[in-house]
Design an enzyme around this catalytic site. Structure first.
Site, PDB file in Angstrom:
ATOM      1  N   HIS A  53      -2.037  -5.369   1.517  1.00  0.00           N
ATOM      2  CA  HIS A  53      -3.284  -6.102   1.296  1.00  0.00           C
ATOM      3  C   HIS A  53      -2.941  -7.503   0.811  1.00  0.00           C
ATOM      4  O   HIS A  53      -2.011  -7.683   0.039  1.00  0.00           O
ATOM      5  CB  HIS A  53      -4.142  -5.417   0.220  1.00  0.00           C
ATOM      6  CG  HIS A  53      -5.256  -6.302  -0.270  1.00  0.00           C
ATOM      7  ND1 HIS A  53      -6.459  -6.409   0.397  1.00  0.00           N
ATOM      8  CD2 HIS A  53      -5.334  -7.173  -1.318  1.00  0.00           C
ATOM      9  CE1 HIS A  53      -7.226  -7.285  -0.237  1.00  0.00           C
ATOM     10  NE2 HIS A  53      -6.566  -7.765  -1.280  1.00  0.00           N
ATOM     11  N   ASN A  64      -1.924   0.166   7.134  1.00  0.00           N
ATOM     12  CA  ASN A  64      -1.394  -1.135   7.564  1.00  0.00           C
ATOM     13  C   ASN A  64      -0.573  -1.835   6.488  1.00  0.00           C
ATOM     14  O   ASN A  64      -0.444  -3.050   6.479  1.00  0.00           O
ATOM     15  CB  ASN A  64      -2.523  -2.024   8.080  1.00  0.00           C
ATOM     16  CG  ASN A  64      -3.576  -2.263   7.017  1.00  0.00           C
ATOM     17  OD1 ASN A  64      -3.439  -1.802   5.894  1.00  0.00           O
ATOM     18  ND2 ASN A  64      -4.620  -2.994   7.380  1.00  0.00           N
ATOM     19  N   LYS A 121       0.825  -1.206   0.000  1.00  0.00           N
ATOM     20  CA  LYS A 121       0.000   0.000   0.000  1.00  0.00           C
ATOM     21  C   LYS A 121       0.872   1.274   0.000  1.00  0.00           C
ATOM     22  O   LYS A 121       2.093   1.200   0.217  1.00  0.00           O
ATOM     23  CB  LYS A 121      -0.940  -0.055   1.215  1.00  0.00           C
ATOM     24  CG  LYS A 121      -1.989  -1.178   1.120  1.00  0.00           C
ATOM     25  CD  LYS A 121      -2.858  -1.214   2.374  1.00  0.00           C
ATOM     26  CE  LYS A 121      -4.006  -2.207   2.259  1.00  0.00           C
ATOM     27  NZ  LYS A 121      -4.823  -2.256   3.502  1.00  0.00           N
ATOM     28  N   GLU A 176      -9.763 -10.657  -7.349  1.00  0.00           N
ATOM     29  CA  GLU A 176      -8.833  -9.530  -7.197  1.00  0.00           C
ATOM     30  C   GLU A 176      -7.703  -9.586  -8.226  1.00  0.00           C
ATOM     31  O   GLU A 176      -7.310  -8.553  -8.775  1.00  0.00           O
ATOM     32  CB  GLU A 176      -8.266  -9.520  -5.772  1.00  0.00           C
ATOM     33  CG  GLU A 176      -9.322  -9.159  -4.727  1.00  0.00           C
ATOM     34  CD  GLU A 176      -8.830  -9.294  -3.296  1.00  0.00           C
ATOM     35  OE1 GLU A 176      -9.625  -9.058  -2.370  1.00  0.00           O
ATOM     36  OE2 GLU A 176      -7.641  -9.643  -3.086  1.00  0.00           O
ATOM     37  N   TYR A 225     -12.666  -2.695  -3.208  1.00  0.00           N
ATOM     38  CA  TYR A 225     -13.144  -2.633  -1.823  1.00  0.00           C
ATOM     39  C   TYR A 225     -14.665  -2.553  -1.722  1.00  0.00           C
ATOM     40  O   TYR A 225     -15.198  -2.176  -0.676  1.00  0.00           O
ATOM     41  CB  TYR A 225     -12.468  -1.473  -1.092  1.00  0.00           C
ATOM     42  CG  TYR A 225     -11.040  -1.792  -0.679  1.00  0.00           C
ATOM     43  CD1 TYR A 225     -10.767  -2.849   0.190  1.00  0.00           C
ATOM     44  CD2 TYR A 225      -9.963  -1.044  -1.154  1.00  0.00           C
ATOM     45  CE1 TYR A 225      -9.459  -3.157   0.567  1.00  0.00           C
ATOM     46  CE2 TYR A 225      -8.649  -1.341  -0.773  1.00  0.00           C
ATOM     47  CZ  TYR A 225      -8.413  -2.400   0.087  1.00  0.00           C
ATOM     48  OH  TYR A 225      -7.124  -2.701   0.467  1.00  0.00           O
TER      49      TYR A 225
HETATM   50  P1  IDP Z   1      -7.634  -6.872   5.963  1.00  0.00           P
HETATM   51  O1  IDP Z   1      -6.858  -5.921   5.077  1.00  0.00           O
HETATM   52  O2  IDP Z   1      -6.805  -7.332   7.125  1.00  0.00           O
HETATM   53  O3  IDP Z   1      -8.277  -7.997   5.197  1.00  0.00           O
HETATM   54  P2  IDP Z   1     -10.279  -5.672   6.157  1.00  0.00           P
HETATM   55  O4  IDP Z   1     -11.172  -5.794   7.339  1.00  0.00           O
HETATM   56  O5  IDP Z   1     -10.656  -6.442   4.922  1.00  0.00           O
HETATM   57  O6  IDP Z   1      -8.809  -6.001   6.641  1.00  0.00           O
HETATM   58  O7  IDP Z   1     -10.200  -4.118   5.800  1.00  0.00           O
HETATM   59  C1  IDP Z   1      -9.642  -3.680   4.579  1.00  0.00           C
HETATM   60  C2  IDP Z   1      -8.743  -2.499   4.882  1.00  0.00           C
HETATM   61  O8  IDP Z   1      -9.542  -1.410   5.362  1.00  0.00           O
HETATM   62  C3  IDP Z   1      -7.725  -2.725   6.000  1.00  0.00           C
HETATM   63  O9  IDP Z   1      -6.564  -3.367   5.533  1.00  0.00           O
HETATM   64  C4  IDP Z   1      -7.459  -1.313   6.473  1.00  0.00           C
HETATM   65  O10 IDP Z   1      -6.571  -0.611   5.602  1.00  0.00           O
HETATM   66  C5  IDP Z   1      -8.847  -0.677   6.362  1.00  0.00           C
HETATM   67  N1  IDP Z   1      -9.598  -0.772   7.617  1.00  0.00           N
HETATM   68  C6  IDP Z   1     -10.267  -1.845   8.098  1.00  0.00           C
HETATM   69  N2  IDP Z   1     -10.871  -1.570   9.263  1.00  0.00           N
HETATM   70  C7  IDP Z   1     -10.600  -0.280   9.537  1.00  0.00           C
HETATM   71  C8  IDP Z   1     -10.939   0.611  10.619  1.00  0.00           C
HETATM   72  O11 IDP Z   1     -11.641   0.243  11.580  1.00  0.00           O
HETATM   73  N3  IDP Z   1     -10.446   1.874  10.552  1.00  0.00           N
HETATM   74  C9  IDP Z   1      -9.674   2.310   9.512  1.00  0.00           C
HETATM   75  N4  IDP Z   1      -9.338   1.516   8.491  1.00  0.00           N
HETATM   76  C10 IDP Z   1      -9.785   0.238   8.484  1.00  0.00           C
HETATM   77 MG    MG Z   2      -9.873  -8.008   3.851  1.00  0.00          MG
END
Ligand code: IDP
Ligand code: MG
Length: 166
Positions: free
Chosen positions: A128, A125, A22, A139, A62
Site C-alpha cells: 500500500h 498486491n 502487506k 494515514e 480503508y
Molecule cells: P491502490 O492500493 O492501488 O491504491 P485501491 O483502489 O485504493 O488500490 O484499493 C485498495 C486495495 O483494495 C488494493 O490495493 C487491493 O488490495 C484491494 N482491491 C482493490 N480493488 C479490488 C478488487 O477489484 N478486487 C479485490 N481487491 C481489490
Molecule cells: Mg488506494
C-alpha cells in the site's frame, strides 16, 4: 540527539508517504527486497514497524472503500498476518512510490514495478502507498506518533534531490 541527525541545524521539509508491506509480502519474505528498491531510488525510511493491524484500524484506514464489493475481503486480507508499516521521505515520494508500486492489479502492473514483478492477483498486491498529500497525512497519523518519525538528511541527499531541480 546526535548532531549527525541534523534536526536542529538543517530542517528538512521533505514529503512523506505511508507505505505498508502487506501480509503476502511478509509471508513471501520480500521485506528486504522491497525496502531495497525504495532506498536505491533515494527515498529514506523515516519510521518503521512490524505489526498486526487490528480490525478497527484497518476499517479506519480503508473507510473510503467501505461498501465496495471487495471491502470485506480487503479487511480480512490486511488483518490476516503481520505487515511492515513505514514512512518514506524524500521530495515527490508520494508520486515516486506510487509509480514504483505499479497499477493496483498485479496482472495489469508493468514489469519493473513491485506489483508487476511480484503480483498476479487483484487483491493480494503486496503493498500500500498513500495516493495524495492529504491521504498521506491522515494515514501516517493512523500508524505513527510524531515522535516515532525521524527527520534526517542522508549525506548524498543533495545529489539525489538537487536544490534547483527545474
Ligand atoms: P491502490 O492500493 O492501488 O491504491 P485501491 O483502489 O485504493 O488500490 O484499493 C485498495 C486495495 O483494495 C488494493 O490495493 C487491493 O488490495 C484491494 N482491491 C482493490 N480493488 C479490488 C478488487 O477489484 N478486487 C479485490 N481487491 C481489490
Ligand atoms: Mg488506494
Amino acid at each position: 540527539m546526535n548532531t549527525r541527525m541534523n534536526t536542529q541545524t538543517e530542517p528538512i521539509s521533505m514529503e512523506r508517504t505511508l507505505i505498508i508491506l502487506k501480509p503476502d509480502a511478509i509471508q513471501r519474505r520480500l521485506i528486504g527486497r522491497l525496502i531495497q528498491r525504495f532506498e536505491d531510488k533515494g527515498l529514506a525510511v523515516g519510521g518503521i514497524k512490524l505489526m498486526c493491524i487490528p480490525r478497527e484500524l484497518a476499517e479506519r484506514h480503508y473507510a473510503p472503500h467501505k461498501g465496495k464489493p471487495f471491502y470485506p475481503g480487503l479487511i480480512n486480507y490486511i488483518t490476516s498476518g503481520p505487515v511492515v508499516v513505514m514512512v518514506l521521505q524524500g521530495e515527490r515520494c508520494i508520486e515516486i512510490a506510487r509509480t514504483m508500486m505499479g497499477k493496483t492489479f498485479g496482472y495489469e502492473a508493468a514489469p519493473g514495478t513491485i506489483r508487476g514483478d511480484f503480483g498476479a492477483s487483484r487483491s493480494f498486491n503486496l503493498i500500500h502507498g498513500s495516493d495524495a498529500p492529504e491521504s498521506a497525512k491522515t494515514e501516517i497519523a493512523l500508524y505513527f506518533q510524531e515522535k516515532e518519525l525521524l527527520d534526517y538528511a542522508p549525506p548524498d541527499r543533495s545529489w539525489v534531490f538537487p536544490a534547483n531541480d527545474v
